[in-house]
Design a protein around this motif. Structure first.
Motif, PDB file in Angstrom:
ATOM      1  N   LEU A  83      52.359  34.336 -10.399  1.00 31.91           N
ATOM      2  CA  LEU A  83      53.657  34.342  -9.800  1.00 31.91           C
ATOM      3  C   LEU A  83      54.075  32.925  -9.503  1.00 31.91           C
ATOM      4  O   LEU A  83      53.395  32.228  -8.626  1.00 31.91           O
ATOM      5  CB  LEU A  83      53.699  35.311  -8.482  1.00 31.91           C
ATOM      6  CG  LEU A  83      55.027  34.793  -8.103  1.00 31.91           C
ATOM      7  CD1 LEU A  83      56.031  35.871  -8.533  1.00 31.91           C
ATOM      8  CD2 LEU A  83      55.119  34.952  -6.517  1.00 31.91           C
ATOM      9  N   SER A 119      54.789  49.757  -6.538  1.00 27.30           N
ATOM     10  CA  SER A 119      53.161  49.899  -6.379  1.00 27.30           C
ATOM     11  C   SER A 119      53.103  51.249  -5.728  1.00 27.30           C
ATOM     12  O   SER A 119      52.127  52.278  -6.261  1.00 27.30           O
ATOM     13  CB  SER A 119      52.302  49.064  -5.718  1.00 27.30           C
ATOM     14  OG  SER A 119      52.467  49.311  -4.260  1.00 27.30           O
ATOM     15  N   ALA A 178      59.319  40.609  -3.969  1.00 25.35           N
ATOM     16  CA  ALA A 178      58.001  41.236  -3.256  1.00 25.35           C
ATOM     17  C   ALA A 178      58.192  42.613  -2.876  1.00 25.35           C
ATOM     18  O   ALA A 178      57.280  43.627  -2.973  1.00 25.35           O
ATOM     19  CB  ALA A 178      57.510  40.355  -2.323  1.00 25.35           C
ATOM     20  N   ALA A 214      54.583  38.897   0.944  1.00 21.69           N
ATOM     21  CA  ALA A 214      53.731  39.796   0.510  1.00 21.69           C
ATOM     22  C   ALA A 214      52.510  39.936   1.365  1.00 21.69           C
ATOM     23  O   ALA A 214      51.949  40.861   1.319  1.00 21.69           O
ATOM     24  CB  ALA A 214      53.092  39.349  -0.840  1.00 21.69           C
ATOM     25  N   TRP A 258      46.102  48.180  -7.064  1.00 18.43           N
ATOM     26  CA  TRP A 258      47.200  47.251  -7.616  1.00 18.43           C
ATOM     27  C   TRP A 258      46.899  45.965  -6.565  1.00 18.43           C
ATOM     28  O   TRP A 258      46.419  45.936  -5.927  1.00 18.43           O
ATOM     29  CB  TRP A 258      48.707  47.651  -6.864  1.00 18.43           C
ATOM     30  CG  TRP A 258      49.474  48.881  -7.729  1.00 18.43           C
ATOM     31  CD1 TRP A 258      48.905  50.213  -7.862  1.00 18.43           C
ATOM     32  CD2 TRP A 258      50.357  48.633  -8.469  1.00 18.43           C
ATOM     33  NE1 TRP A 258      49.682  50.625  -8.425  1.00 18.43           N
ATOM     34  CE2 TRP A 258      50.650  49.830  -8.899  1.00 18.43           C
ATOM     35  CE3 TRP A 258      51.314  47.566  -8.876  1.00 18.43           C
ATOM     36  CZ2 TRP A 258      51.703  50.204  -9.896  1.00 18.43           C
ATOM     37  CZ3 TRP A 258      52.229  47.918  -9.507  1.00 18.43           C
ATOM     38  CH2 TRP A 258      52.532  49.250 -10.109  1.00 18.43           C
ATOM     39  N   ASP A 259      47.359  44.926  -7.518  1.00 21.85           N
ATOM     40  CA  ASP A 259      47.163  43.264  -7.069  1.00 21.85           C
ATOM     41  C   ASP A 259      48.415  42.816  -7.241  1.00 21.85           C
ATOM     42  O   ASP A 259      49.257  43.032  -8.127  1.00 21.85           O
ATOM     43  CB  ASP A 259      46.125  42.504  -7.689  1.00 21.85           C
ATOM     44  CG  ASP A 259      44.556  43.269  -7.659  1.00 21.85           C
ATOM     45  OD1 ASP A 259      44.205  43.489  -6.534  1.00 21.85           O
ATOM     46  OD2 ASP A 259      44.122  43.668  -8.632  1.00 21.85           O
ATOM     47  N   TRP A 260      48.842  41.821  -6.418  1.00 25.70           N
ATOM     48  CA  TRP A 260      50.030  40.920  -6.450  1.00 25.70           C
ATOM     49  C   TRP A 260      49.785  40.358  -7.700  1.00 25.70           C
ATOM     50  O   TRP A 260      48.500  39.740  -8.165  1.00 25.70           O
ATOM     51  CB  TRP A 260      50.173  39.974  -5.374  1.00 25.70           C
ATOM     52  CG  TRP A 260      50.296  40.891  -4.006  1.00 25.70           C
ATOM     53  CD1 TRP A 260      49.453  41.019  -2.953  1.00 25.70           C
ATOM     54  CD2 TRP A 260      51.696  41.333  -3.651  1.00 25.70           C
ATOM     55  NE1 TRP A 260      50.164  41.641  -2.191  1.00 25.70           N
ATOM     56  CE2 TRP A 260      51.592  42.081  -2.341  1.00 25.70           C
ATOM     57  CE3 TRP A 260      52.839  41.346  -4.311  1.00 25.70           C
ATOM     58  CZ2 TRP A 260      52.616  42.706  -1.766  1.00 25.70           C
ATOM     59  CZ3 TRP A 260      54.070  42.161  -3.744  1.00 25.70           C
ATOM     60  CH2 TRP A 260      53.771  42.703  -2.324  1.00 25.70           C
ATOM     61  N   TYR A 272      58.348  44.733  -5.683  1.00 24.30           N
ATOM     62  CA  TYR A 272      56.969  45.333  -6.239  1.00 24.30           C
ATOM     63  C   TYR A 272      56.136  46.048  -5.461  1.00 24.30           C
ATOM     64  O   TYR A 272      55.236  47.000  -5.985  1.00 24.30           O
ATOM     65  CB  TYR A 272      56.255  43.689  -6.515  1.00 24.30           C
ATOM     66  CG  TYR A 272      55.126  43.961  -7.585  1.00 24.30           C
ATOM     67  CD1 TYR A 272      55.007  43.823  -8.603  1.00 24.30           C
ATOM     68  CD2 TYR A 272      53.860  43.897  -6.726  1.00 24.30           C
ATOM     69  CE1 TYR A 272      54.139  43.875  -9.650  1.00 24.30           C
ATOM     70  CE2 TYR A 272      52.442  44.288  -7.460  1.00 24.30           C
ATOM     71  CZ  TYR A 272      52.475  44.093  -8.624  1.00 24.30           C
ATOM     72  OH  TYR A 272      51.443  44.046  -9.577  1.00 24.30           O
ATOM     73  N   TRP A 273      55.982  46.018  -4.163  1.00 27.93           N
ATOM     74  CA  TRP A 273      55.451  46.804  -3.110  1.00 27.93           C
ATOM     75  C   TRP A 273      55.781  48.274  -3.378  1.00 27.93           C
ATOM     76  O   TRP A 273      54.989  49.193  -3.399  1.00 27.93           O
ATOM     77  CB  TRP A 273      55.557  46.171  -1.815  1.00 27.93           C
ATOM     78  CG  TRP A 273      55.208  47.298  -0.905  1.00 27.93           C
ATOM     79  CD1 TRP A 273      53.830  47.314   0.003  1.00 27.93           C
ATOM     80  CD2 TRP A 273      55.665  48.397  -0.087  1.00 27.93           C
ATOM     81  NE1 TRP A 273      53.827  48.333   0.799  1.00 27.93           N
ATOM     82  CE2 TRP A 273      54.896  48.923   0.714  1.00 27.93           C
ATOM     83  CE3 TRP A 273      57.317  48.706   0.044  1.00 27.93           C
ATOM     84  CZ2 TRP A 273      55.709  50.062   1.599  1.00 27.93           C
ATOM     85  CZ3 TRP A 273      57.833  49.757   0.666  1.00 27.93           C
ATOM     86  CH2 TRP A 273      56.841  50.369   1.440  1.00 27.93           C
ATOM     87  N   LEU A 311      49.687  46.793  -0.770  1.00 25.39           N
ATOM     88  CA  LEU A 311      49.923  47.541  -2.221  1.00 25.39           C
ATOM     89  C   LEU A 311      49.210  48.782  -2.280  1.00 25.39           C
ATOM     90  O   LEU A 311      48.107  49.073  -1.320  1.00 25.39           O
ATOM     91  CB  LEU A 311      49.626  46.401  -3.262  1.00 25.39           C
ATOM     92  CG  LEU A 311      50.435  45.268  -3.489  1.00 25.39           C
ATOM     93  CD1 LEU A 311      49.949  44.241  -4.559  1.00 25.39           C
ATOM     94  CD2 LEU A 311      51.922  45.673  -3.689  1.00 25.39           C
ATOM     95  N   TYR A 336      58.241  34.550  -1.622  1.00 24.29           N
ATOM     96  CA  TYR A 336      57.191  35.814  -2.257  1.00 24.29           C
ATOM     97  C   TYR A 336      56.033  36.017  -1.335  1.00 24.29           C
ATOM     98  O   TYR A 336      55.842  37.114  -1.080  1.00 24.29           O
ATOM     99  CB  TYR A 336      57.266  35.622  -3.659  1.00 24.29           C
ATOM    100  CG  TYR A 336      56.925  36.854  -4.381  1.00 24.29           C
ATOM    101  CD1 TYR A 336      57.693  37.606  -5.250  1.00 24.29           C
ATOM    102  CD2 TYR A 336      55.464  37.230  -4.308  1.00 24.29           C
ATOM    103  CE1 TYR A 336      57.214  38.810  -5.736  1.00 24.29           C
ATOM    104  CE2 TYR A 336      54.820  38.437  -5.125  1.00 24.29           C
ATOM    105  CZ  TYR A 336      55.907  39.229  -5.707  1.00 24.29           C
ATOM    106  OH  TYR A 336      55.452  40.200  -6.504  1.00 24.29           O
ATOM    107  N   ARG A 337      55.304  34.987  -1.558  1.00 22.42           N
ATOM    108  CA  ARG A 337      53.985  34.898  -0.809  1.00 22.42           C
ATOM    109  C   ARG A 337      54.124  35.411   0.419  1.00 22.42           C
ATOM    110  O   ARG A 337      53.129  36.228   1.047  1.00 22.42           O
ATOM    111  CB  ARG A 337      53.233  33.583  -1.233  1.00 22.42           C
ATOM    112  CG  ARG A 337      52.822  33.428  -2.666  1.00 22.42           C
ATOM    113  CD  ARG A 337      51.726  32.396  -2.600  1.00 22.42           C
ATOM    114  NE  ARG A 337      51.949  31.256  -3.949  1.00 22.42           N
ATOM    115  CZ  ARG A 337      52.861  30.963  -4.558  1.00 22.42           C
ATOM    116  NH1 ARG A 337      53.836  31.611  -4.500  1.00 22.42           N
ATOM    117  NH2 ARG A 337      52.578  30.216  -5.514  1.00 22.42           N
TER     118      ARG A 337
END
Length: 150
Positions: free
Chosen positions: A45, A74, A67, A30, A39-41, A70-71, A35, A26-27
């Motif tokens: 997580l 956003s 990820a 990301a 927005w922030d991750w 989520y992106w 984003l 994920y990281r």
């Protein structure tokens, strides 16, 4: 969309990851995605390695898919909530990059690809399908962000 399964402690199949590995995926994904403004991750997580004492295994690419989702959300939610045409245009430009993500490439069920494509292809002229898609795909993330913001 997180895909997880209980695994025996000795399971080491190539298609499965530990929670630590899924979090690293994920990281890693990301880091290559920017984003939408504001927005922030997610700070907390972490995919757990165990639940109720049992090992958990995640399908390979779970972190990358999550990820990408989520992106996308956003930018998609920024598009829906934009106050100006310029903000809407900027957000739409990013939303239309959805096909470049692991979320779209691997995470979206094959039967749903035509729905995604129809929404993306018609977005410049009529965003009805896109707004419907955003409502379906991003409702959990919108709710989660709303709770974080309050």
């Amino acid at each position: 969309m997180t895909v997880a399964a209980c695994a025996s402690s000795g399971q080491a199949a190539a298609n499965w990851l530990s929670g630590t590995q899924a979090s690293a995926e994920y990281r890693d994904e990301a880091r290559g995605l920017t984003l939408a403004p504001g927005w922030d991750w997610p700070a907390d997580l972490d995919y757990p390695d165990k639940v109720d004492g049992d090992d958990i295994a995640y399908e390979k690419n779970t972190g990358r898919i999550d990820a990408g989702l989520y992106w996308y959300c956003s930018w998609a939610l920024t598009y829906v909530e934009a106050d100006t045409d310029a903000d809407r245009t900027t957000a739409l430009r990013q939303v239309l990059r959805l096909r470049e993500t692991k979320y779209y490439q691997i995470g979206v069920a094959t039967d749903n690809i035509p729905m995604f494509d129809a929404a993306l292809d018609s977005a410049g002229d009529d965003d009805t399908k896109l707004r419907r898609l955003i409502g379906i795909t991003c409702s959990d993330i919108k709710e989660s962000k709303s709770n974080d913001d309050s």
